[in-house]
Design an enzyme around this catalytic site. Structure first.
Site, PDB file in Angstrom:
ATOM      1  N   SER A   1       0.832  -1.194   0.000  1.00 46.25           N
ATOM      2  CA  SER A   1       0.000   0.000   0.000  1.00 46.25           C
ATOM      3  C   SER A   1       0.876   1.258   0.000  1.00 46.25           C
ATOM      4  O   SER A   1       1.653   1.481  -0.921  1.00 46.25           O
ATOM      5  CB  SER A   1      -0.955  -0.033   1.194  1.00 46.25           C
ATOM      6  OG  SER A   1      -1.841   1.062   1.172  1.00 46.25           O
TER       7      SER A   1
ATOM      8  N   ARG B   1      -2.359  12.631  -0.444  1.00 46.03           N
ATOM      9  CA  ARG B   1      -3.045  11.344  -0.574  1.00 46.03           C
ATOM     10  C   ARG B   1      -3.862  11.050   0.685  1.00 46.03           C
ATOM     11  O   ARG B   1      -5.027  10.649   0.613  1.00 46.03           O
ATOM     12  CB  ARG B   1      -2.005  10.244  -0.806  1.00 46.03           C
ATOM     13  CG  ARG B   1      -2.531   8.815  -0.918  1.00 46.03           C
ATOM     14  CD  ARG B   1      -1.335   7.872  -1.083  1.00 46.03           C
ATOM     15  NE  ARG B   1      -1.690   6.479  -1.342  1.00 46.03           N
ATOM     16  CZ  ARG B   1      -1.828   5.535  -0.412  1.00 46.03           C
ATOM     17  NH1 ARG B   1      -1.653   5.860   0.875  1.00 46.03           N
ATOM     18  NH2 ARG B   1      -2.134   4.292  -0.743  1.00 46.03           N
TER      19      ARG B   1
ATOM     20  N   GLN C   1      -4.082   2.276  -7.328  1.00 45.42           N
ATOM     21  CA  GLN C   1      -3.811   1.593  -6.053  1.00 45.42           C
ATOM     22  C   GLN C   1      -4.801   2.036  -4.967  1.00 45.42           C
ATOM     23  O   GLN C   1      -5.126   1.267  -4.074  1.00 45.42           O
ATOM     24  CB  GLN C   1      -2.376   1.919  -5.618  1.00 45.42           C
ATOM     25  CG  GLN C   1      -1.893   1.171  -4.394  1.00 45.42           C
ATOM     26  CD  GLN C   1      -1.026   2.043  -3.516  1.00 45.42           C
ATOM     27  OE1 GLN C   1      -1.472   3.071  -3.021  1.00 45.42           O
ATOM     28  NE2 GLN C   1       0.213   1.642  -3.343  1.00 45.42           N
TER      29      GLN C   1
END
Length: 309
Positions: free
Chosen positions: A91, A116, A249
């Site tokens: 991750s 993010r 992702q």
């Protein structure tokens, strides 16, 4: 020399005092000071003193874990550690891997992962989403559990960590139903995780769009060493393809089982996990046979890992 890979953990491996075992490494602390200057927050003090609730906040955890991984990698290189055949990261750890492979600059990656984190938190109002770990559920029962528990809400596999260990994410009610369904289908453990955003599910698509916009202005280079990326279980040379993988992702599952098996199939016989923690080393041991897994949790572990490098 044994072909080896270096891997980096993501959220969940943080803890108060997590870098205390590197107190004798000026380079580790210097890396934290560098990150603190870029972000305007004392990450070294946070890592050392917490509190734990602060470390669990996504906007704190992500830059902190990136810094810890890069600091450990720099210590490895500073003490003569060789370059691996591959990098990978779980991750968020993928960002540390890309910095180590010189595809991303550290000074660019830090504000990027903070954005993010903010985007992830803001995509789903606090309390709306949930994320839970399931242990002991037969892999062939997972899809049944997800279908039974969704009931019109989002409920998806977020992390495929090792055989019989998966993380699910989505709307909180659906996750709670998923935990109950998993237990009914034979899971030994089903527990909600202390993360403030349901990562790696379709609820993260708005965050992914914000990340896409930011990434367009960030310099990305071809990695010096292949980085096996989560969403595709593949390594890319093309910077644009790397950007796309980082965006996807966010709303696609972390395919860690496949990543470990991919590394083994490529001839990797040793996997070294950079600090902090040893979660990934444990997952490697549960996923494949014949691959040594070691975790660099402190300076002594680093020295031991270097001896066998």
């Amino acid at each position: 020399m044994t072909k080896f890979a270096v891997v980096f953990p993501g959220q969940g491996s943080q803890s108060v005092g997590m870098m205390g075992g590197f107190a004798d490494s000026p380079l580790v602390e210097a890396t934290f000071r560098e990150a603190s200057a870029i972000l305007g927050e004392d990450l070294w003090k946070l890592a050392a003193e917490g509190p734990a609730e602060a470390l669990a906040r996504t906007v704190v955890t992500q830059p902190l874990m990136l810094t810890a991984g890069v600091a450990c990698w720099r210590a490895w290189r500073d003490r003569g550690g060789p370059m691996p055949a591959f990098f990978a990261g779980h991750s968020l750890g993928e960002y540390s891997a890309l910095v180590a492979a010189e595809a991303l600059r550290f000074e660019d990656a830090l504000p990027l992962v903070r954005l993010r984190a903010q985007a992830m938190q803001e995509a789903v109002p606090e309390g709306t989403g949930g994320i839970a770990a399931l242990v002991g559920l037969a892999d062939d029962r997972l899809e049944k559990v997800l279908q039974e528990a969704a009931q019109g809400e989002v409920l998806e596999a977020a992390n495929l960590n090792s055989p019989g260990q998966v993380v699910i994410a989505g709307h909180r009610g659906a996750v709670e139903r998923g935990m109950a369904a998993a237990k009914a289908h034979g899971a030994k453990i089903a527990k909600m995780l202390p993360m403030s955003a349901p990562s790696h599910c379709s609820l993260m698509r708005p965050a992914a769009e914000r990340l896409r916009e930011r990434l367009a202005g960030v310099a990305v280079a071809s990695p010096k060493v292949p980085v096996v990326q989560n969403a595709d279980v593949a390594a890319f040379d093309d910077p644009e393809r790397i950007r796309r993988a980082l965006v996807e992702q966010l709303f696609r599952p972390v395919r860690w089982v496949e990543t470990v098996r991919h590394l083994q199939a490529a001839g990797v016989a040793r996997i070294v996990e950079c600090a902090p923690g040893k979660v990934l080393a444990g997952l490697v041991k549960r996923t494949v046979d014949g691959v040594e897994a070691v975790a660099i949790t402190d300076s002594a572990a680093l020295a031991a890992a270097l001896t066998n490098a």
